[in-house]
Design a protein around this motif. Structure first.
Motif, PDB file in Angstrom:
ATOM      1  N   UNK A 157     -28.104  -2.662   6.187  1.00 21.52           N
ATOM      2  CA  UNK A 157     -27.180  -2.569   5.047  1.00 21.52           C
ATOM      3  C   UNK A 157     -27.873  -2.054   3.791  1.00 21.52           C
ATOM      4  N   UNK A 158     -29.011  -1.361   3.977  1.00 22.98           N
ATOM      5  CA  UNK A 158     -29.753  -0.855   2.824  1.00 22.98           C
ATOM      6  C   UNK A 158     -30.180   0.579   3.060  1.00 22.98           C
ATOM      7  N   UNK A 159     -29.862   1.435   2.059  1.00 23.92           N
ATOM      8  CA  UNK A 159     -30.268   2.833   2.110  1.00 23.92           C
ATOM      9  C   UNK A 159     -31.469   3.051   1.226  1.00 23.92           C
ATOM     10  N   UNK A 160     -31.389   4.042   0.353  1.00 23.83           N
ATOM     11  CA  UNK A 160     -32.408   4.222  -0.677  1.00 23.83           C
ATOM     12  C   UNK A 160     -31.919   3.519  -1.936  1.00 23.83           C
ATOM     13  N   UNK A 180     -41.306   4.393   1.291  1.00 19.38           N
ATOM     14  CA  UNK A 180     -41.396   2.937   1.411  1.00 19.38           C
ATOM     15  C   UNK A 180     -40.904   2.242   0.145  1.00 19.38           C
ATOM     16  N   UNK A 181     -41.162   2.841  -1.017  1.00 25.10           N
ATOM     17  CA  UNK A 181     -40.650   2.251  -2.256  1.00 25.10           C
ATOM     18  C   UNK A 181     -39.133   2.384  -2.328  1.00 25.10           C
ATOM     19  N   UNK A 182     -38.594   3.497  -1.873  1.00 26.64           N
ATOM     20  CA  UNK A 182     -37.141   3.695  -1.869  1.00 26.64           C
ATOM     21  C   UNK A 182     -36.430   2.711  -0.943  1.00 26.64           C
ATOM     22  N   UNK A 183     -37.101   2.321   0.138  1.00 27.14           N
ATOM     23  CA  UNK A 183     -36.454   1.505   1.171  1.00 27.14           C
ATOM     24  C   UNK A 183     -36.839   0.031   1.112  1.00 27.14           C
ATOM     25  N   UNK A 206     -29.672   8.673   1.305  1.00 22.09           N
ATOM     26  CA  UNK A 206     -29.723   7.524   0.400  1.00 22.09           C
ATOM     27  C   UNK A 206     -28.615   6.519   0.658  1.00 22.09           C
ATOM     28  N   UNK A 207     -27.453   6.984   1.109  1.00 24.54           N
ATOM     29  CA  UNK A 207     -26.300   6.097   1.286  1.00 24.54           C
ATOM     30  C   UNK A 207     -26.044   5.801   2.759  1.00 24.54           C
ATOM     31  N   UNK A 208     -27.070   5.957   3.569  1.00 26.31           N
ATOM     32  CA  UNK A 208     -27.023   5.534   4.967  1.00 26.31           C
ATOM     33  C   UNK A 208     -28.244   4.669   5.261  1.00 26.31           C
ATOM     34  N   UNK A 209     -28.209   3.940   6.363  1.00 24.95           N
ATOM     35  CA  UNK A 209     -29.309   3.047   6.717  1.00 24.95           C
ATOM     36  C   UNK A 209     -30.624   3.810   6.728  1.00 24.95           C
ATOM     37  N   UNK A 210     -31.617   3.275   6.022  1.00 25.05           N
ATOM     38  CA  UNK A 210     -32.861   4.011   5.778  1.00 25.05           C
ATOM     39  C   UNK A 210     -34.038   3.521   6.612  1.00 25.05           C
ATOM     40  N   UNK A 211     -33.888   2.398   7.281  1.00 24.98           N
ATOM     41  CA  UNK A 211     -34.965   1.801   8.067  1.00 24.98           C
ATOM     42  C   UNK A 211     -34.323   0.852   9.074  1.00 24.98           C
ATOM     43  N   UNK A 212     -35.099   0.285   9.984  1.00 28.25           N
ATOM     44  CA  UNK A 212     -34.502  -0.544  11.040  1.00 28.25           C
ATOM     45  C   UNK A 212     -34.631  -2.038  10.787  1.00 28.25           C
ATOM     46  N   UNK A 213     -34.925  -2.415   9.542  1.00 30.40           N
ATOM     47  CA  UNK A 213     -35.111  -3.825   9.212  1.00 30.40           C
ATOM     48  C   UNK A 213     -33.908  -4.431   8.502  1.00 30.40           C
ATOM     49  N   UNK A 214     -33.224  -3.632   7.712  1.00 33.89           N
ATOM     50  CA  UNK A 214     -32.022  -4.077   6.990  1.00 33.89           C
ATOM     51  C   UNK A 214     -31.024  -2.931   7.040  1.00 33.89           C
TER      52      UNK A 214
END
Length: 358
Positions: free
Chosen positions: A273-276, A150-153, A263-271
């Motif tokens: 355009x954000x990985x880790x 959660x901190x990474x994302x 880390x360089x791919x989508x990490x969650x379903x909220x944004x």
């Protein structure tokens, strides 16, 4: 974030130019074949000309002029690891230190992956497993929901409107972890997690596991609520090159490749355009710091679709485009108005880079 510039003189004594034994990459890995890595212990860094790449030499000066009038300190372009463009402005040199701002978040990401690979932590574990309970002022059952991932994302669920202080009293509940994306300085608690898990202080572990292994110079400076990395431009380029090479430096895997891929791919379903802590181009929508608005379209429309970026306050940039074999670095003051990550400068800069490389 306000940086105290007298730090420059103090840390210029610590920050020397870097780089290691030569050479191209591991020929057993076709993805790495042909990548050049500069030596660890010298200023040697091989170059490649624009003519060799069939780039437009007439467009280079316009690009450099644009950078100079927009408050840049330095700019580098690597192609498969070799320097194609390296320019400095306003008295800056290849040994001058400068701050990474939030572009340095990706250093913490990388070291988290290294620590996990060593068995010191698991990003799926709750943060309190490593630094104890009470690190937030949320109810215990809510604090226990917050994992290292959660901190990474940026999905801790903590209230980002309270500012950047990460003392317990300032880390308050707004929603359950994983239910809200919000850019928040609480990510820095990962450095405490790693220190606790490794039995070392953060800087010592970072230096041994990442910095020294790729020949970076630099130092972490605590500035108010922020842990800020300072280095010369070539050190930022070294880190960009390591990431471009799938976490490998010559024959040594430093950042675990599978972790880096996450880390360089989508990490969650909220944004999307954000990985880790890496920003991702080529997505259909994105969110930005200090807002809950979802914007349609790509993050940087004129940049390569496969590009991922480390973006820091006042336009500190690491851009990586695997399809174009590029690592691009920009350091300096804000190109226009103060910003936390993305600015209009990103797209305007890529319009000019494209004019040169296409």
């Amino acid at each position: 974030m306000r940086i105290s510039f007298p730090y420059l003189l103090m840390f210029s004594l610590l920050l020397f130019s870097c780089s290691s034994d030569d050479n191209a990459s591991d020929n057993n890995n076709p993805q790495l074949e042909g990548i050049y890595f500069p030596p660890l212990a010298s200023d040697i860094w091989e170059t490649k000309s624009l003519e060799e790449l069939n780039w437009d030499t007439n467009e280079l000066q316009e690009l450099l002029d644009y950078l100079e009038i927009n408050n840049s300190k330095s700019f580098m372009v690597l192609h498969d690891g070799k320097i194609v463009v390296e320019s400095y402005f306003d008295g800056h040199t290849n040994t001058s230190p400068w701050y990474w701002a939030s572009a340095g978040k990706t250093l913490t990401t990388s070291v988290t992956g290294i620590a996990q690979d060593e068995g010191l932590l698991n990003i799926n574990d709750k943060v309190s497993d490593y630094i104890g309970t009470g690190w937030t002022s949320t109810p215990l059952e809510k604090e226990d929901l917050i994992t290292c991932e959660n901190l990474l994302t940026m999905t801790s669920g903590l209230d980002d409107s309270l500012g950047d202080n990460v003392s317990s009293s300032n880390l308050q509940y707004i929603t359950d972890a994983g239910e809200r994306w919000a850019y928040h300085n609480v990510y820095v608690k990962l450095q405490d997690v790693i220190a606790s898990a490794s039995g070392q202080n953060w800087s010592s572990y970072f230096n041994a596991k990442l910095k020294d292994r790729i020949g970076m110079s630099g130092a972490w400076i605590q500035n108010g609520d922020f842990s800020v990395y300072w280095s010369n431009t070539r050190s930022m380029a070294r880190f960009g090159l390591l990431t471009y090479a799938n976490g490998k430096w010559q024959n040594e895997q430093i950042i675990p490749e599978a972790f880096l891929n996450d880390a360089v791919n989508t990490s969650q379903n909220l944004n999307e355009a954000y990985g880790y802590m890496w920003w991702l181009n080529g997505k259909s929508s994105f969110r930005l710091p200090q807002t809950q608005i979802q914007f349609s379209g790509e993050l940087i429309p004129d940049a390569p679709g496969d590009m991922y970026s480390a973006l820091g306050k006042n336009d500190q940039k690491i851009y990586i485009s695997p399809s174009n074999k590029l690592v691009v670095i920009r350091m300096g003051n804000a190109a226009d108005s103060e910003n936390l990550a993305l600015s209009d400068f990103d797209n305007q800069l890529w319009i000019r880079i494209n004019a040169m490389i296409n």
